[in-house]
Design a protein around this motif. Structure first.
Motif, mmCIF file in Angstrom:
data_model
loop_
_atom_site.group_PDB
_atom_site.id
_atom_site.type_symbol
_atom_site.label_atom_id
_atom_site.label_comp_id
_atom_site.label_asym_id
_atom_site.label_seq_id
_atom_site.Cartn_x
_atom_site.Cartn_y
_atom_site.Cartn_z
ATOM 1 N N ASP A 156 0.838 -1.201 0.000
ATOM 2 C CA ASP A 156 0.000 0.000 0.000
ATOM 3 C C ASP A 156 0.871 1.248 0.000
ATOM 4 O O ASP A 156 2.103 1.184 0.034
ATOM 5 N N ARG A 157 0.205 2.389 -0.045
ATOM 6 C CA ARG A 157 0.919 3.654 -0.144
ATOM 7 C C ARG A 157 1.832 3.883 1.060
ATOM 8 O O ARG A 157 2.946 4.389 0.907
ATOM 9 N N ALA A 158 1.376 3.523 2.249
ATOM 10 C CA ALA A 158 2.191 3.735 3.451
ATOM 11 C C ALA A 158 3.500 2.958 3.375
ATOM 12 O O ALA A 158 4.569 3.485 3.711
ATOM 13 N N ALA A 159 3.434 1.707 2.937
ATOM 14 C CA ALA A 159 4.648 0.900 2.801
ATOM 15 C C ALA A 159 5.563 1.485 1.735
ATOM 16 O O ALA A 159 6.791 1.507 1.888
ATOM 17 N N TRP A 160 4.967 1.958 0.657
ATOM 18 C CA TRP A 160 5.753 2.558 -0.423
ATOM 19 C C TRP A 160 6.427 3.851 0.036
ATOM 20 O O TRP A 160 7.600 4.087 -0.250
ATOM 21 N N GLN A 161 5.690 4.689 0.763
ATOM 22 C CA GLN A 161 6.272 5.929 1.272
ATOM 23 C C GLN A 161 7.473 5.636 2.163
ATOM 24 O O GLN A 161 8.523 6.291 2.041
ATOM 25 N N ALA A 162 7.328 4.671 3.049
ATOM 26 C CA ALA A 162 8.435 4.316 3.945
ATOM 27 C C ALA A 162 9.640 3.834 3.146
ATOM 28 O O ALA A 162 10.790 4.178 3.448
ATOM 29 N N SER A 163 9.394 3.043 2.109
ATOM 30 C CA SER A 163 10.481 2.533 1.277
ATOM 31 C C SER A 163 11.198 3.660 0.549
ATOM 32 O O SER A 163 12.435 3.693 0.477
ATOM 33 N N MET A 164 10.436 4.598 0.004
ATOM 34 C CA MET A 164 11.040 5.722 -0.714
ATOM 35 C C MET A 164 11.873 6.589 0.231
ATOM 36 O O MET A 164 12.985 7.016 -0.102
ATOM 37 N N LEU A 165 11.343 6.850 1.413
ATOM 38 C CA LEU A 165 12.027 7.744 2.339
ATOM 39 C C LEU A 165 13.227 7.073 2.988
ATOM 40 O O LEU A 165 14.221 7.743 3.313
ATOM 41 N N ASP A 166 13.168 5.759 3.203
ATOM 42 C CA ASP A 166 14.327 5.049 3.748
ATOM 43 C C ASP A 166 15.385 4.808 2.683
ATOM 44 O O ASP A 166 16.586 4.758 2.985
ATOM 45 N N GLY B 26 13.374 -4.815 -14.603
ATOM 46 C CA GLY B 26 12.867 -5.852 -13.715
ATOM 47 C C GLY B 26 12.416 -5.349 -12.362
ATOM 48 O O GLY B 26 12.067 -6.139 -11.487
ATOM 49 N N ARG B 27 12.409 -4.035 -12.171
ATOM 50 C CA ARG B 27 12.005 -3.468 -10.889
ATOM 51 C C ARG B 27 10.518 -3.100 -10.914
ATOM 52 O O ARG B 27 9.948 -2.847 -11.970
ATOM 53 N N CYS B 28 9.945 -3.038 -9.704
ATOM 54 C CA CYS B 28 8.564 -2.573 -9.573
ATOM 55 C C CYS B 28 8.432 -1.812 -8.249
ATOM 56 O O CYS B 28 7.795 -2.288 -7.311
ATOM 57 N N PRO B 29 9.028 -0.621 -8.167
ATOM 58 C CA PRO B 29 9.014 0.145 -6.916
ATOM 59 C C PRO B 29 7.751 0.985 -6.764
ATOM 60 O O PRO B 29 7.804 2.192 -6.522
ATOM 61 N N LEU B 30 6.605 0.345 -6.895
ATOM 62 C CA LEU B 30 5.317 1.029 -6.809
ATOM 63 C C LEU B 30 4.397 0.246 -5.880
ATOM 64 O O LEU B 30 4.495 -0.979 -5.786
ATOM 65 N N PRO B 31 3.473 0.939 -5.193
ATOM 66 C CA PRO B 31 2.562 0.236 -4.284
ATOM 67 C C PRO B 31 1.514 -0.568 -5.043
ATOM 68 O O PRO B 31 1.002 -0.129 -6.080
ATOM 69 N N GLU B 32 1.193 -1.729 -4.507
ATOM 70 C CA GLU B 32 0.249 -2.609 -5.188
ATOM 71 C C GLU B 32 -1.148 -2.021 -5.253
ATOM 72 O O GLU B 32 -1.897 -2.280 -6.209
ATOM 73 N N ASP B 33 -1.536 -1.206 -4.262
ATOM 74 C CA ASP B 33 -2.869 -0.614 -4.334
ATOM 75 C C ASP B 33 -2.960 0.405 -5.462
ATOM 76 O O ASP B 33 -4.003 0.533 -6.120
ATOM 77 N N ALA B 34 -1.858 1.124 -5.729
ATOM 78 C CA ALA B 34 -1.849 2.060 -6.854
ATOM 79 C C ALA B 34 -1.916 1.307 -8.179
ATOM 80 O O ALA B 34 -2.588 1.744 -9.133
ATOM 81 N N LEU B 35 -1.220 0.173 -8.254
ATOM 82 C CA LEU B 35 -1.286 -0.647 -9.471
ATOM 83 C C LEU B 35 -2.699 -1.181 -9.691
ATOM 84 O O LEU B 35 -3.231 -1.142 -10.810
ATOM 85 N N ALA B 36 -3.304 -1.671 -8.619
ATOM 86 C CA ALA B 36 -4.662 -2.209 -8.726
ATOM 87 C C ALA B 36 -5.644 -1.138 -9.172
ATOM 88 O O ALA B 36 -6.606 -1.409 -9.910
ATOM 89 N N HIS B 37 -5.414 0.090 -8.749
ATOM 90 C CA HIS B 37 -6.304 1.198 -9.096
ATOM 91 C C HIS B 37 -6.366 1.413 -10.604
ATOM 92 O O HIS B 37 -7.402 1.843 -11.139
ATOM 93 N N VAL B 38 -5.269 1.125 -11.305
ATOM 94 C CA VAL B 38 -5.253 1.289 -12.754
ATOM 95 C C VAL B 38 -5.361 -0.054 -13.473
ATOM 96 O O VAL B 38 -5.130 -0.148 -14.685
ATOM 97 N N GLY B 39 -5.688 -1.114 -12.726
ATOM 98 C CA GLY B 39 -5.912 -2.419 -13.337
ATOM 99 C C GLY B 39 -4.656 -3.192 -13.647
ATOM 100 O O GLY B 39 -4.639 -3.992 -14.602
ATOM 101 N N LEU B 40 -3.601 -3.009 -12.845
ATOM 102 C CA LEU B 40 -2.340 -3.694 -13.081
ATOM 103 C C LEU B 40 -1.943 -4.520 -11.865
ATOM 104 O O LEU B 40 -2.437 -4.318 -10.761
ATOM 105 N N THR B 41 -1.025 -5.452 -12.081
ATOM 106 C CA THR B 41 -0.373 -6.201 -11.012
ATOM 107 C C THR B 41 1.132 -6.046 -11.176
ATOM 108 O O THR B 41 1.614 -5.609 -12.225
ATOM 109 N N ARG B 42 1.894 -6.419 -10.151
ATOM 110 C CA ARG B 42 3.353 -6.325 -10.242
ATOM 111 C C ARG B 42 3.885 -7.159 -11.414
ATOM 112 O O ARG B 42 4.702 -6.691 -12.202
#
Length: 284
Positions: free
Chosen positions: A126-136, A183-199
């Motif tokens: 989710d966005r919270a996990a992604w934010q933490a990853s970006m900031l760390d 081969g990277r996917c540094p995006l939150p899964e909820d944002a991907l789902a919102h546009v109809g995508l998966t990792r």
């Protein structure tokens, strides 16, 4: 400020690190030229370390065979280096442990950079996990540079962390198709789902240009929110601002035009002038 700046220079292989940082990460390399001179070589070592961590997650061939395992093994090697103090004759590891041993950077900051890449491999739900990853991750690189420049005050470091996050967001806006091809996917899964995508779907090139554009819009919104938080505080000391200068490039990437094929214009004089102008103004 602390007295750590005077202790930074004793890192072997300085010329090699300058060359490697410029080749691996020209954005951060250019910005690091403006950090206090005594912290500059430490900044180059940190750029090299971050590049090693990023390479661990950019494994398109390995992903098809072993999923995230190959990347996680490489990242665990770096975690073991920090925990054991054994550099195993790896030049970047030797220099990194030298900085750590002299108290130039904090171990938890370096571990946060590793953890951010591990979380990317495991998936960001989710966005919270992604934010933490970006900031760390992207944020942690700039925080480590600020520590190398002698800054330790938590509120100041929190703002530098946000500035690193802004650069990370802007880089994703700019380079998203190339990042995905690696081969990277540094995006939150909820944002991907919102546009109809998966990792997995994103990695295999199933995203449409419209879906990529929507993901970029979400990244821009996050970058603007972090910028507002940075600007809530007083002006940073010039030496501290220098450690967060990649944010200037991130903001330009967020605002810049992306061509129909998803590519962006090469860096130019305007980018370099924007970085120098921000430092002269003392503000981003």
């Amino acid at each position: 400020m602390t007295g750590q700046m005077d202790a930074c220079p004793p890192v072997a292989g300085g010329a090699s690190f300058l060359h490697d940082a410029r080749r691996a990460d020209p954005d951060r390399f250019f910005c690091a030229l403006f950090v206090p001179p005594a912290a500059r070589l430490a900044a180059m070592v940190l750029i090299a370390f971050n590049h090693e961590c990023t390479r661990a997650v950019a494994t398109p061939a390995s992903w098809a065979v072993a999923g995230p395992m190959a990347g996680l093994i490489r990242l665990q090697w770096w975690r073991d280096v920090l925990e054991s103090g054994n550099a195993q004759r790896h030049d970047t590891a030797v220099a990194l442990l030298d900085l750590l041993g002299r108290g130039v950077v904090r171990r938890e900051t370096l571990e946060g950079i590793i953890t951010a890449r591990e979380c990317e491999l495991d998936g960001l739900p989710d966005r919270a996990a992604w934010q933490a990853s970006m900031l760390d991750g992207a944020g942690g690189v700039q925080v480590a540079m600020a520590q190398a420049a002698g800054f330790a005050e938590s509120t100041l470091l929190a703002r530098i962390r946000l500035m690193g996050g802004i650069y990370g967001v802007g880089a994703l806006v700019r380079y998203l198709p190339a990042v995905l091809r690696a081969g990277r996917c540094p995006l939150p899964e909820d944002a991907l789902a919102h546009v109809g995508l998966t990792r997995d779907g994103l990695r295999t090139g199933q995203a449409t240009s419209a879906q990529i554009a929507t993901l970029r819009d979400g990244l821009r919104q996050q970058g603007r929110e972090w910028l507002d938080m940075v600007r809530e505080g007083p002006r940073l000391p010039r030496a501290a601002l220098a450690t967060g200068l990649p944010a200037v490039l991130g903001l330009r990437d967020m605002r810049g035009r992306v061509d129909g094929d998803g590519s962006a214009s090469p860096r130019g004089v305007g980018d370099r002038l924007a970085v120098m102008g921000a430092l002269l103004r003392g503000w981003v």
